[in-house]
Design an enzyme around this catalytic site. Structure first.
Site, PDB file in Angstrom:
ATOM      1  N   GLU A 196     -40.045  20.670 -27.175  1.00  0.00           N
ATOM      2  CA  GLU A 196     -40.301  21.180 -25.827  1.00  0.00           C
ATOM      3  C   GLU A 196     -41.568  20.577 -25.210  1.00  0.00           C
ATOM      4  OE1 GLU A 196     -38.227  25.508 -25.906  1.00  0.00           O
ATOM      5  OE2 GLU A 196     -40.227  25.414 -26.750  1.00  0.00           O
ATOM      6  N   ASP A 222     -31.885  30.078 -31.244  1.00  0.00           N
ATOM      7  CA  ASP A 222     -33.154  30.536 -30.669  1.00  0.00           C
ATOM      8  C   ASP A 222     -33.203  32.051 -30.513  1.00  0.00           C
ATOM      9  OD1 ASP A 222     -35.624  30.625 -29.493  1.00  0.00           O
ATOM     10  OD2 ASP A 222     -35.030  29.729 -27.603  1.00  0.00           O
ATOM     11  N   GLU A 276     -37.467  38.811 -26.597  1.00  0.00           N
ATOM     12  CA  GLU A 276     -37.235  37.835 -25.538  1.00  0.00           C
ATOM     13  C   GLU A 276     -35.789  37.816 -25.075  1.00  0.00           C
ATOM     14  OE1 GLU A 276     -37.446  32.974 -24.895  1.00  0.00           O
ATOM     15  OE2 GLU A 276     -38.288  33.876 -26.707  1.00  0.00           O
TER      16      GLU A 276
END
Length: 738
Positions: free
Chosen positions: A305, A399, A427
Site C-alpha cells: 500500500e 483483509d 473495521e
C-alpha cells in the site's frame, strides 16, 4: 445562600446516582452482596504477606488489597509472616516457603507462569500466589482476583497457569497527531505533545488492564509509520511510557519506516544490504536501547500500500527483515515483519480496470488473485529469516473480513516462526456502532487444522511454536482503544480486547467461558442477567456475518471508510480495491472461483483442506463463495437455492439483531441505567444498519439474479439508487486500507 446549598445538593445527588461509564473495564471491583459467600471469603482471607520490594510486587500487593477490600468490605492488613488464612505473594528468590514449594515439583513456570495453591506453612493455612519472577506473581494476583469476582470457591486451590504464546502484543494504529487509523473510539490515548512531562492516569490504567489479561507488549505507533518517532525528541517520550508499563510486564515496540535512513538519517538510500544503511540502523538501535533498555523491537510494514521496502531495491522481505534482526539481536529485540502485501504487478496488469467491466475481467483477475499474494511472496523465503524474526500474518488471506478461511501461510512455512495478527477494532465488522463479540471468530481461526504436519496441526500450534519447534512465538491484536471514556466506543467492544488477551494467554479457552468471565467481571454475577447477555454475545458475530457477508461473500464494504455496504463499487484506483473484484456477480451466479478451474488459490492449502472446500456440492456454506462461483438457482447443501439462501441469511441477520434488542431491553432492571441506555441506543443503530445492509445488497444482487424475493421476505422500503447515493465523507477511521 440557601439556593447555593440546594443547587450543590442536587449536583451532588446526581453524582451519587450516576451509573457506570465503563472506564473501569473489567476491573470495577464490586461489593459482594451474598452473605454466605462473603462469609466464606472473609474466613479464608485474613491478610497479605508480600515477600520482595520490586515495583511489580508492590503493584501486585496493592491491586490485591484494593480488590479484596472493596469486594470483601473489610481492611486487609499487611503481614510480615504467614498467619492463618493469609495470602503469601512472592518468588523463590525472596521466600524460603515458596522456594520449597516450587522445587517440590517440575512446574516449568518459565518467566510468566504462576501457581495459586492452598498450602500449610508450619500448620498454618495459607494461600500461596507464587512464580519464578515478579511479573508472574502479578499475573497470579489478577487470576486470584478473578476467582473472587466470578464467585469461585477458594477453599482448596491448586492452579498452575503458564502462557502458551510468548509475545502477546497489541498493535496500535495510532498516529503522532493522535488520529487513529481504523479507530472508532476517539483519538489516541497517547498525548505525544505533553509527554514526557505529563503522565496521564489513563496510561497506568491501560497497563493494569493489559496485565490483568496477560498482554505483555504494545506497539505504540501505526504500521503506516512515521520516521519522526525514531528521533531523540520522540524517544524520550517513548521512554516515559515504557517506564510506566515496565512494572506491569509490558514492553514497548515501535513501527519502523523502511525509508527512515533517508528521511531522518540523511542517507540517499535505504537499501538493506548497503553498509551505510546497515550501520545507521545499528546505531539507531544502540541509541534506542541506551534510552529504553527493555525495548521490544520493531513492527514493519514494507512494500504494501505504498509503504517503502526492500523490494524497491531489488531485495527480498528476508533481506529487509534480517537487517533489522541483526541490529536488534545484541539487545534481545525482535522483528515483527508483516506479511500483508500487495504485489505491485497486479496494479500494472489491471490498471485498465473500469466500471462496468466485471464480466470481461473475471478470468484476468482470477489469474492474479489477491488471495494468493502473501503466500506467493513469503513461501519461497521459508527458512531465510533470522531467528529473532516473526512473520506476522493476518488471520485470513484477504483483509480482516467478518469471516475468512485461515491464511494458507499458516502451515506453509515450517522453518519460520509465524505470528498471528487479529483485528480487534471492527473495521469491517460494523465499527463501534455494532455489537459483535469476536472470540468465536478468533477461535474459528485458531482451531482450524492446517494438516501441515498431519491431523491436529492447528493454526494455534503453528503460532505457539510447538508444531515446528520454534523458540519464539507471537500473537498481535490491532487495538480498538481510544480516548472515549469507556475506551472502546461500544461497551461490548471491551469484550473483544478482553477475549484477545485471554486467548493470547490460552487459546484453548472456549469463547463461551470467556464471555461468562467478562460479563461477571464487568457487570454482575446475576444469572438472570448473565444467561441472556451471553446468548446475545455468542450470537452476535454470526448475525453480523449474515447481514453483511453471508455464504462466503467478502470485502463488499464501501470504499475507503468501509462503513456500510458498497457491493456495486467498481471505480477504485486498482482492481482489488473494488468490491466487484471479490463477489464477481453476473447473470449466471456469484462468488470467486478459486478452484483449479479458476485462480487455483485453493492449491495453497494442504490436500485435506482442499478436499473440505474444493467440491462445490460439499463445501461448507460458510466458505462457499470464497471458493466457488455458484449459479443463482443451484441448490446448495443447506437445502435451498443459492438465491433463496442468500435472502434467508440476510433476513436472519436482521432478525437476530432485533432479538438482541428485545433481549437487552428486557434487562433494564438488571444493570445500571447509563450502561443499559448506551447499549440500547447502539443496538437501535445496529438494527438500522442491518436493514441497510440487507436491503442494499439484495437489491443490487437481484439485478444479476433476476429472481424474486422468497415468500414472507420483508420488502425493502427504498430502491437501489437510494442506497447507492449514500455518502459518508467524515466517517471515523478513514486513512487507507491496512
Amino acid at each position: 445562600m440557601r439556593k447555593s446549598i440546594f443547587t450543590f445538593l442536587i449536583l451532588f445527588s446526581c453524582i451519587l446516582v450516576k451509573g457506570d461509564d465503563g472506564y473501569k473495564l473489567w476491573l470495577g471491583y464490586q461489593k459482594l452482596n451474598e452473605p454466605v459467600l462473603l462469609k466464606q471469603y472473609n474466613e479464608a482471607i485474613s491478610g497479605i504477606v508480600a515477600k520482595g520490594q520490586s515495583a511489580t510486587l508492590k503493584i501486585a500487593e496493592d491491586e490485591l488489597r484494593l480488590a479484596l477490600e472493596i469486594m470483601l468490605q473489610k481492611k486487609i492488613p499487611g503481614l510480615n509472616i504467614p498467619a492463618n488464612n493469609a495470602i503469601l505473594l512472592g518468588t523463590p528468590e525472596n521466600s524460603n516457603e515458596i522456594r520449597k514449594l516450587l522445587l517440590s515439583g517440575d512446574l516449568k513456570l518459565g518467566n510468566e507462569g504462576f501457581i495459586i495453591k492452598s498450602h500449610k506453612i508450619n500448620n498454618i493455612n495459607t494461600i500461596i500466589i507464587a512464580a519464578n519472577k515478579d511479573i508472574g506473581v502479578l499475573y497470579g494476583v489478577f487470576a486470584f482476583i478473578q476467582l473472587i469476582q466470578t464467585h469461585q470457591p477458594i477453599g482448596k486451590l491448586s492452579i498452575i497457569n503458564v502462557p502458551k504464546i510468548k509475545n502477546r502484543v497489541l498493535n496500535h494504529w495510532d498516529n503522532l497527531n493522535r488520529s487513529v487509523e481504523r479507530g472508532y473510539a476517539g483519538i489516541s490515548i497517547w498525548n505525544w505533545h505533553t509527554l514526557p512531562g505529563y503522565i496521564d492516569q489513563r496510561y497506568i490504567d491501560y497497563a493494569r488492564a493489559n496485565a490483568s489479561i496477560g498482554i505483555n507488549g504494545t506497539v505504540l505507533t501505526n504500521v503506516n509509520a512515521n520516521s519522526q518517532v525514531l528521533t531523540p525528541a520522540y524517544l524520550v517520550k517513548v521512554k516515559a511510557l515504557a517506564d510506566v508499563f515496565r512494572p506491569y510486564g509490558i514492553k514497548v515496540y515501535l513501527t519502523a519506516k523502511f525509508s527512515a535512513p533517508i528521511e531522518i538519517g540523511g542517507l540517499k538510500t535505504a537499501d538493506p544490504l548497503n553498509d551505510d544503511v546497515i550501520r545507521w540502523w545499528k546505531n539507531k538501535c544502540r541509541e534506542i536501547y541506551s534510552i529504553i533498555p527493555d525495548f521490544g523491537g520493531f513492527l514493519v510494514k514494507a512494500n504494501s500500500e505504498g509503504q517503502p521496502g526492500p523490494q524497491g531495491y531489488g531485495k527480498t522481505h528476508a533481506d529487509g527483515a534480517n537487517m533489522f534482526a541483526d541490529a536488534l539481536q545484541p539487545y534481545g529485540g525482535i522483528v515483527m515483519w508483516r506479511a500483508f502485501v500487495y504485489d505491485v504487478r497486479v496494479q500494472k496488469e489491471e490498471e485498465h480496470f473500469t466500471e462496468g467491466s466485471v464480466g470481461a475481467h473475471t478470468q484476468t483477475i482470477a489469474s492474479n488473485d489477491r488471495f494468493k499474494q502473501a503466500y506467493n511472496e513469503f513461501k519461497p523465503l521459508d527458512g531465510q529469516f533470522k531467528k529473532n524474526v516473526l512473520v506476522q500474518v493476518k488471520n485470513g488471506p484477504i483483509d480482516f473480513q467478518p469471516r475468512e478461511p485461515f491464511s494458507p501461510l499458516f502451515g506453509a512455512m515450517p522453518k519460520t516462526p509465524l505470528m498471528m495478527e487479529f483485528q480487534i477494532t471492527q473495521e469491517y465488522l460494523g465499527q463501534s456502532t455494532t455489537l459483535a463479540y469476536l472470540a468465536p471468530m478468533f477461535k474459528e481461526c485458531l482451531d482450524s487444522d492446517t494438516y501441515s504436519n498431519g491431523k491436529g496441526s492447528t493454526v494455534a500450534k503453528v503460532i505457539d511454536g510447538t508444531l515446528d519447534e520454534h523458540a519464539i512465538s507471537g500473537i498481535a491484536g490491532v487495538a480498538n482503544i481510544g480516548n472515549d471514556r469507556n475506551w472502546t466506543g461500544h461497551l461490548f467492544g471491551q469484550a473483544n480486547w478482553y477475549a484477545f488477551g485471554r486467548l493470547a494467554w490460552n487459546y484453548d479457552l472456549p469463547a463461551e467461558a470467556i464471555a461468562d468471565e467478562w460479563i461477571r467481571r464487568t457487570f454482575n454475577n446475576n444469572n438472570h442477567f448473565i444467561k441472556p447477555v451471553k446468548k446475545i454475545m455468542l450470537a452476535s458475530r454470526a448475525a453480523v456475518v449474515n447481514y453483511m457477508t453471508p455464504l462466503g461473500l467478502n470485502h463488499i464494504m464501501a470504499t475507503s471508510h468501509h462503513y456500510g455496504p458498497g457491493p456495486w463499487v467498481s471505480n477504485a484506483g486498482r482492481a482489488d480495491w473494488n468490491p466487484v473484484y471479490y463477489h464477481k456477480a453476473d447473470s449466471v451466479g456469484i462468488g470467486f472461483n478459486r478452484t483449479e478451474s479458476g485462480s487455483n488459490a485453493l492449491a495453497q492449502y494442504a490436500p485435506e483442506v482442499q478436499q473440505q472446500w474444493g467440491n462445490i456440492n460439499a463445501c461448507d456454506y460458510k466458505y462457499l463463495l470464497w471458493f466457488h462461483h455458484v449459479p443463482w438457482n443451484q441448490k446448495i447443501n443447506t437445502g435451498r437455492t443459492l438465491w433463496d439462501e442468500l435472502c434467508y441469511r440476510y433476513n436472519s441477520g436482521v432478525d437476530t439483531v432485533r432479538w438482541m434488542q428485545h433481549t437487552w431491553n428486557a434487562l433494564d432492571k438488571q444493570v445500571d441505567r447509563e450502561r443499559h441506555q448506551h447499549v440500547k441506543m447502539l443496538l437501535g443503530i445496529q438494527e438500522q444498519e442491518a436493514i441497510w445492509w440487507r436491503n442494499s445488497c439484495l437489491l443490487y444482487f437481484q439485478t444479476f439474479s433476476q429472481m424474486p424475493f422468497p415468500p414472507g421476505f420483508e420488502k425493502p422500503d427504498k430502491d437501489l439508487s437510494y442506497y447507492q447515493s449514500l455518502k459518508f465523507p467524515f466517517a471515523p477511521g478513514i486513512g487507507g486500507n491496512l
